[in-house]
Design an enzyme around this catalytic site. Structure first.
Site, short mmCIF file in Angstrom:
data_model
loop_
_atom_site.label_atom_id
_atom_site.label_comp_id
_atom_site.label_asym_id
_atom_site.label_seq_id
_atom_site.Cartn_x
_atom_site.Cartn_y
_atom_site.Cartn_z
N GLU A 109 -13.12 12.29 10.28
CA GLU A 109 -12.27 12.16 11.47
C GLU A 109 -12.54 10.83 12.19
O GLU A 109 -11.61 10.18 12.65
CB GLU A 109 -12.51 13.34 12.44
CG GLU A 109 -12.19 14.71 11.86
CD GLU A 109 -10.71 14.97 11.57
OE1 GLU A 109 -9.86 14.15 11.96
OE2 GLU A 109 -10.42 16.00 10.94
N ASP A 250 -5.61 17.08 0.65
CA ASP A 250 -4.44 16.24 0.96
C ASP A 250 -4.67 14.73 0.97
O ASP A 250 -4.09 13.98 0.18
CB ASP A 250 -3.80 16.69 2.28
CG ASP A 250 -4.82 16.90 3.42
OD1 ASP A 250 -6.01 16.64 3.21
OD2 ASP A 250 -4.40 17.31 4.52
N GLU A 343 -0.31 27.50 10.75
CA GLU A 343 -1.38 26.96 9.89
C GLU A 343 -1.30 27.50 8.47
O GLU A 343 -1.47 26.78 7.51
CB GLU A 343 -2.75 27.30 10.48
CG GLU A 343 -3.26 26.36 11.52
CD GLU A 343 -3.46 24.93 11.01
OE1 GLU A 343 -2.52 24.13 11.15
OE2 GLU A 343 -4.53 24.63 10.49
N GLU A 364 2.71 16.73 10.05
CA GLU A 364 3.09 16.57 8.64
C GLU A 364 4.58 16.77 8.35
O GLU A 364 5.16 16.05 7.54
CB GLU A 364 2.25 17.50 7.74
CG GLU A 364 0.81 17.02 7.53
CD GLU A 364 -0.11 17.25 8.71
OE1 GLU A 364 0.31 17.91 9.68
OE2 GLU A 364 -1.26 16.76 8.68
#
Ligand code: DMJ
Length: 514
Positions: A109, A250, A343, A364
């Site tokens: 992150e 991803d 989610e 996304e």
């Protein structure tokens, strides 16, 4: 002119005007959406990481480094707010310049949100109205900040496998009790930011560790060519053996494509194509891509994850447009029925999965909407964008910002606004309605570019340019100019890299900012 022809022209012109005013109105709405969240963050939360939008207070979440400000900087430039960008740039410089903070942070992150945000703002500073110092783009205060933070992440990569630990203490390095278990995207999504850092600073260490991690995963593929989603970074043993294109995997897949294009490394694109082939073979189920066991290829769960929705956008970048369009309709149908994307959604029974019903304001689906609109120009995607804007305004807007949806069935809210709402969600929606934006002017991030990489060796010899060869958006939607990063000489030759820009950049720099 005969009457019917005249009528037709009037109708076409009228339609065009209507579309144009629609575009303007939605663009203004998204800009106001960003501004509402950003202003309230500065007012109630800065210098904390995030704004709690219901209680209107600041909270430290990922590392107490004013995360939302640093993540949002380049969105100000994208939305054309130069004056606020200049102010925010100064605010950023007043923060922890060296990141010498006693805080444990996620390496992943901190990299995608902060290192990426600082690099992008550094590279966009001229466009944002900051007088660039001598030596830019190879020097500059935000570049130094990005480098300081990345150096504090490096101890995490010091493992026998080359795969990084999940967390690191920015002051003291990896804590003695740190778990060696981490996710696939958490350990192999560094090549874009670290590659840019190496190319700009001339220190190859960043690109080298990022590549080493990518190869460490690549060498641990199963016999059917798939990877799992969690691994032990000390032993290299897979600890969770589900392969998915989304959740926990991803950005690993995404960075094989984006890193390959940006750093002109066709081998990364080839890795992606191999993985994509296997994913299509085992994980595709009626145009959904679902989790499968990496060793047997057996479907392990019929769930669709909110994070999976980036996939159609990535497919459009590599030229798989028909598949991208088919895979887009699936998550969009969930959004249509619930107003948001939970989610986890159970494809088999058509319901959100219990305890995973939340919508965290994730970007996304908006991201794929923008990529597919760029690739097809089909107005359908504008309608999708409008529907998303309406839902977010109606469901999530509160006095101090935009709140996470705790339950996608009841639309009850939770007191959290992740920084990516400002870095990504609002940016993608804005870009959809701003055809003249500099990020919509280049086709460098389409499949044509990828094909060039494979087949046109001249690209490998091209020199440094500014603002004329298109942009790659990082996994956190931070735009990186694909030409500018080739403007600085490398001190050492990075692992397996074809270095073609060894002369000092000043003689080759072509400024083409508009
Ligand atoms: C972002 O931080 C990035 O897009 C990341 O790659 C995935 N998760 C969030 C948004 O959902």
């Amino acid at each position: 002119m005969k009457l019917p022809a005249l009528l037709l022209l009037i109708v076409i012109t009228w339609c065009h005007c209507d579309t144009q005013s629609d575009m303007d109105s939605y663009r203004r709405q998204v800009k106001e959406m960003f501004q509402h969240a950003y202003d309230n963050y500065l007012l109630h939360a800065f210098p904390h990481d995030e704004l709690a939008p219901i209680s209107c207070v600041g909270v430290d979440t990922w590392g107490s480094f004013s995360l939302t400000l640093l993540d949002a900087l380049d969105t100000l430039v994208v939305m054309g707010n130069q004056s606020e960008f200049r102010r925010a740039y100064q605010l950023a410089l007043q923060q922890h310049l060296s990141f010498n903070i006693d805080t444990n942070t996620s390496v992943f992150e901190a990299n995608i949100r902060v290192v990426g945000g600082l690099l992008s703002a550094h590279l966009l500073s001229a466009r944002g109205g900051i007088p660039v110092p001598p030596g830019w783009p190879c020097e500059g205060p935000l570049l130094s900040m990005a480098e300081s933070l990345a150096r504090r992440l490096l101890p995490a990569f010091d493992t026998p496998t080359g795969l990084p630990y999940g967390s690191v203490n920015l002051r003291y390095g990896v804590s003695p009790g740190e778990t060696p278990l981490t996710c696939t995207s958490c350990c192999a999504s560094y090549i874009v930011e670290f590659g840019v850092l190496s190319r700009l600073t001339g220190d190859t260490v960043f690109e080298d560790v990022a590549l080493r991690a990518i190869h460490a995963l690549w060498n641990r593929r199963s016999t059917i060519g798939l990877v799992g989603n969690h691994i032990n970074v000390l032993t290299g043993e897979w600890k969770a053996t589900d392969f998915t294109v989304g959740n926990f995997v991803d950005s690993y897949l995404e960075y094989l494509v984006k890193g390959g294009i940006l750093l002109r490394r066709p081998e990364l694109l080839e890795m992606f194509h191999d993985l994509y082939q296997q994913a299509s073979r085992y994980s595709k189920l009626h145009d959904w891509f679902v989790s499968v066991n990496m060793n047997t290829g057996q479907i392990s769960s019929p769930y669709y994850y909110a994070l999976d929705a980036y996939w159609p956008g990535l497919l459009s970048m590599v030229g798989e447009l028909p598949q991208a369009e088919k895979s887009f309709i699936k998550p969009y149908s969930i959004w249509r029925s619930l107003g948001v994307l939970p989610e986890m959604f159970n494809i088999a029974d058509g319901k959100p999965v219990a305890k995973h019903e939340a919508y965290h304001l994730r970007p996304e689906l908006a991201e794929s909407t923008w990529y597919l609109f760029r690739a097809t120009k089909n107005p359908f995607y504008l309608e999708v964008g409008k529907a998303m804007i309406h839902s977010i305004q109606n469901i999530s807007r509160v006095n101090c910002g935009y709140a996470t949806v705790k339950n996608s069935l009841t639309h009850v809210l939770a007191d959290r606004m992740e920084s990516y709402f400002l870095a990504e969600t609002t940016k993608y929606l804005y870009l959809l309605f701003d055809p003249d934006n500099f990020l919509n002017q280049q086709d460098a991030i389409t499949h044509k570019h990828v094909e060039h990489l494979h087949y046109d060796a001249r690209m490998l010899r091209s020199g440094c340019t500014v603002g004329s060869t298109g942009y790659i958006l990082t996994t956190e939607a931070h735009p990186i100019d694909t030409g500018i990063i080739h403007c600085c000489g490398m001190k050492n030759k990075p692992t397996q890299v074809n270095t073609c820009n060894k002369r000092p950049f000043s003689s080759r720099l072509q400024l083409s900012l508009t």
